[in-house]
Each structure stands twice: as structure tokens, then as C-alpha cells.
Design a protein around this motif. Structure first.
Motif, PDB file in Angstrom:
ATOM      1  N   UNK A   1       6.134 -67.139-119.772  1.00 32.80           N
ATOM      2  CA  UNK A   1       5.949 -68.157-120.802  1.00 32.80           C
ATOM      3  C   UNK A   1       6.890 -69.333-120.590  1.00 32.80           C
ATOM      4  N   UNK A   2       6.427 -70.492-120.977  1.00 32.74           N
ATOM      5  CA  UNK A   2       7.198 -71.711-120.769  1.00 32.74           C
ATOM      6  C   UNK A   2       8.427 -71.729-121.674  1.00 32.74           C
ATOM      7  N   UNK A   3       9.538 -72.218-121.121  1.00 34.79           N
ATOM      8  CA  UNK A   3      10.741 -72.408-121.927  1.00 34.79           C
ATOM      9  C   UNK A   3      10.859 -73.860-122.374  1.00 34.79           C
ATOM     10  N   UNK A   4       9.988 -74.707-121.872  1.00 33.72           N
ATOM     11  CA  UNK A   4       9.946 -76.115-122.292  1.00 33.72           C
ATOM     12  C   UNK A   4       8.909 -76.289-123.395  1.00 33.72           C
ATOM     13  N   UNK A   5       9.110 -77.252-124.271  1.00 34.39           N
ATOM     14  CA  UNK A   5       8.069 -77.550-125.259  1.00 34.39           C
ATOM     15  C   UNK A   5       6.839 -78.137-124.572  1.00 34.39           C
TER      16      UNK A   5
ATOM     17  N   UNK B   1      11.653 -80.670-108.493  1.00 33.68           N
ATOM     18  CA  UNK B   1      10.504 -80.309-109.314  1.00 33.68           C
ATOM     19  C   UNK B   1      10.317 -78.808-109.300  1.00 33.68           C
ATOM     20  N   UNK B   2       9.544 -78.315-110.294  1.00 35.32           N
ATOM     21  CA  UNK B   2       9.112 -76.921-110.290  1.00 35.32           C
ATOM     22  C   UNK B   2      10.294 -75.969-110.460  1.00 35.32           C
ATOM     23  N   UNK B   3      11.219 -76.330-111.327  1.00 37.31           N
ATOM     24  CA  UNK B   3      12.435 -75.527-111.475  1.00 37.31           C
ATOM     25  C   UNK B   3      12.749 -75.174-112.926  1.00 37.31           C
ATOM     26  N   UNK B   4      11.944 -75.651-113.888  1.00 32.51           N
ATOM     27  CA  UNK B   4      12.399 -75.683-115.276  1.00 32.51           C
ATOM     28  C   UNK B   4      11.448 -75.076-116.289  1.00 32.51           C
ATOM     29  N   UNK B   5      10.435 -74.316-115.833  1.00 35.13           N
ATOM     30  CA  UNK B   5       9.379 -73.926-116.764  1.00 35.13           C
ATOM     31  C   UNK B   5       9.405 -72.462-117.174  1.00 35.13           C
ATOM     32  N   UNK B   6       9.470 -71.535-116.222  1.00 35.52           N
ATOM     33  CA  UNK B   6       9.308 -70.114-116.514  1.00 35.52           C
ATOM     34  C   UNK B   6      10.641 -69.386-116.380  1.00 35.52           C
ATOM     35  N   UNK B   7      11.011 -68.580-117.358  1.00 31.14           N
ATOM     36  CA  UNK B   7      12.362 -68.008-117.386  1.00 31.14           C
ATOM     37  C   UNK B   7      12.707 -67.127-116.192  1.00 31.14           C
TER      38      UNK B   7
END
Length: 275
Positions: free
Chosen positions: A77-81, A236-242
Motif C-alpha cells: 500500500x502507498x505511504x504517500x497521499x 524516482x521510484x523510491x517513495x511509494x511502498x513501505x
């Protein structure tokens, strides 16, 4: 005291509602000879030129990879809004790099209200996903194919597939009328074939750095950046999934060692960056 820039991940303060953020982008006046860029997390970006054309790349605007329609969080699940809800996305061009759902998100695509007004382009394995979502007109694109839309020259670039589920990965080079050139790597494994992008004389690029699912590690991303030799490199691609995040400062350190002439730059959420 630990510098704020190295704290990762840190909570994102909600600055706008979805509609407000999209309206902010639509109203934003891009200076002459500049291109504005916003990050939506993962490999999701919005770019806008001085003529007002708005481009979205790999819009991932749901939690498809995690909770899907259940709403129950998982390790994916995304950790970003969700910065912009799919219904509120108002862009002229949508580029999809490959078929993985955090790039060609079925739930985002099916909810778009711009299916008949925007221009969509994607490689072979992603095209059926867009069409199943109700997008009837999709341009099938290939590496090194070049075309023009609304004064923007778009070139497909090679990307090394990261697993057997999609053997048709791509990146894109956008050549704007002001002369600026941007490269998006998409997801890619390490290969020296990415050096072919060097011939485009790139001004700024974004490149995946997280290493999970066979993507480039921060060290490999710096090595590829050295081959391409842009003026600026964006993680990029570093900040979405825990379970698959990577502090971007690791890329900054690797870049300083492998490509010291390339400037490291990280976009801030909600804020336009000018190139």
C-alpha cells in the motif's frame, strides 16, 4: 541535529485538495524557455510547457498494488497521499512506460474523465490495459520511434525488462519547443544499452533508484546516469511502498562518486520545479 533533507520517509503535509492541486497546475504560468514539473510519487510525473500543454507520465493515483478495492492496507500500500484523484486529472498527453500496475494502473485509467480528449501512448503490453479501461485511441509506441504532438517531440527509448511479466519496458525523451530535453527512464534493470540516451543531449532526467523488483539500485542508477551524462538527475521510484523504499540521499552520494558533474535534484511534493 539531523538535516531535514536526510529524514526519510517523512510525513507529507496535505497542501491542496485533489481539485485544488489540479487547478493550481492548470493555472500555473510557466516562464518563457522553461518547463515545469511536479512529482506525484513513484514514477508519476506531471510536466507543463510554456504553451500550456500538460503531460502525465505513469499516473498511479490509487492503491491498486496494495489494498485494491478493499481499502485494507498491505505491504504494497502507498505511504504517500493520493495527490490527484483520477477523475480530477486534466492533462493533454498521457505516456505509459510499461504494463506493471504502478505504472499502467487499471483503477486510475478506468476512472479518468479525459479518455476521449487526451492523447495516450504506450508500448505493446500496456495497450490492452488502457483499452480495457475504456481508452479507445492509444498510440502503440516502440523504442527509437519519434513523433510529435502539440509541438512536443517524443521519442521512445529502450529499457531493460525487470522480469518476465513485462518484456516490453520503455522510457521516453521529451524534446520541448524551447529546446529543453527531459528523459524518463521508466523501470529498468541495469544495461549499458541505456547509453543510447546520451545522444539526445539530455538536460534533466529522472531514474528509478530503489532496487526492488530488479530495478536499478542507487549505485547502478548513478552508473547509468554517468553514461547518459545529463545536466541534472532526479531520483524516482523510491517513495511509494513501505517494503520497497530507498532514501534518495543514497543516490545523491552514489551520483557524487560516479557522475560528479551531474547535479542531484529532488522534487518536493506539491511544488513546481522549473527546468
Amino acid at each position: 541535529m539531523i538535516p531535514e533533507e536526510v529524514i526519510f520517509p517523512k510525513e507529507v503535509n496535505i497542501k491542496y485538495t485533489s481539485k485544488e492541486f489540479m487547478e493550481h497546475i492548470e493555472r500555473f504560468s510557466v516562464p518563457i524557455n522553461k518547463v515545469a514539473m511536479w512529482t506525484l510519487g513513484q514514477n508519476s510525473w506531471i510536466l507543463k510547457n510554456e504553451e500550456g500543454t500538460i503531460i502525465a507520465i505513469d499516473p498511479y493515483l490509487t492503491d491498486y498494488c496494495g489494498s485494491k478495492r478493499t481499502g485494507v492496507p498491505t505491504v504494497k500500500s502507498r505511504i504517500l497521499p493520493i495527490f490527484i484523484e483520477p477523475e480530477d486529472l486534466k492533462v493533454d498527453i498521457v505516456l505509459i512506460t510499461h504494463s506493471h500496475p504502478d505504472h499502467a494502473d487499471p483503477y486510475t485509467l478506468e476512472r479518468l474523465t479525459i479518455k476521449d480528449s487526451a492523447y495516450f501512448a504506450a508500448p505493446f503490453q500496456a495497450v490492452p490495459i488502457l483499452k480495457k479501461a475504456g481508452i479507445k485511441d492509444v498510440k502503440l509506441v516502440h523504442p527509437l520511434e519519434q513523433w510529435e504532438w502539440k509541438g512536443i517531440k517524443i521519442t521512445g527509448t529502450f529499457a531493460e525488462p525487470t522480469d518476465f511479466t513485462d518484456l516490453n519496458h520503455m522510457g521516453f525523451v521529451l524534446h520541448f519547443a524551447c529546446g529543453k530535453k527531459y528523459y524518463n527512464s521508466g523501470d529498468t534493470a541495469k544495461t549499458e544499452l541505456l547509453e543510447h540516451v546520451n545522444s539526445f543531449d539530455i538536460d534533466w532526467m529522472s531514474i528509478c533508484i530503489n532496487g526492488g523488483y530488479h530495478n536499478l539500485t542507487h549505485w547502478e542508477a548513478a552508473e547509468i546516469t554517468a553514461l547518459i551524462n545529463p545536466k541534472i538527475a532526479i531520483p524516482a521510484h523510491f517513495d511509494m511502498m513501505p517494503h520497497n523504499i530507498q532514501p534518495p540521499t543514497m543516490f545523491r552520494k552514489s551520483l557524487s562518486m560516479k557522475a560528479p558533474n551531474v547535479q542531484y535534484y529532488r522534487l518536493e511534493y506539491y511544488e513546481p520545479s522549473l527546468f
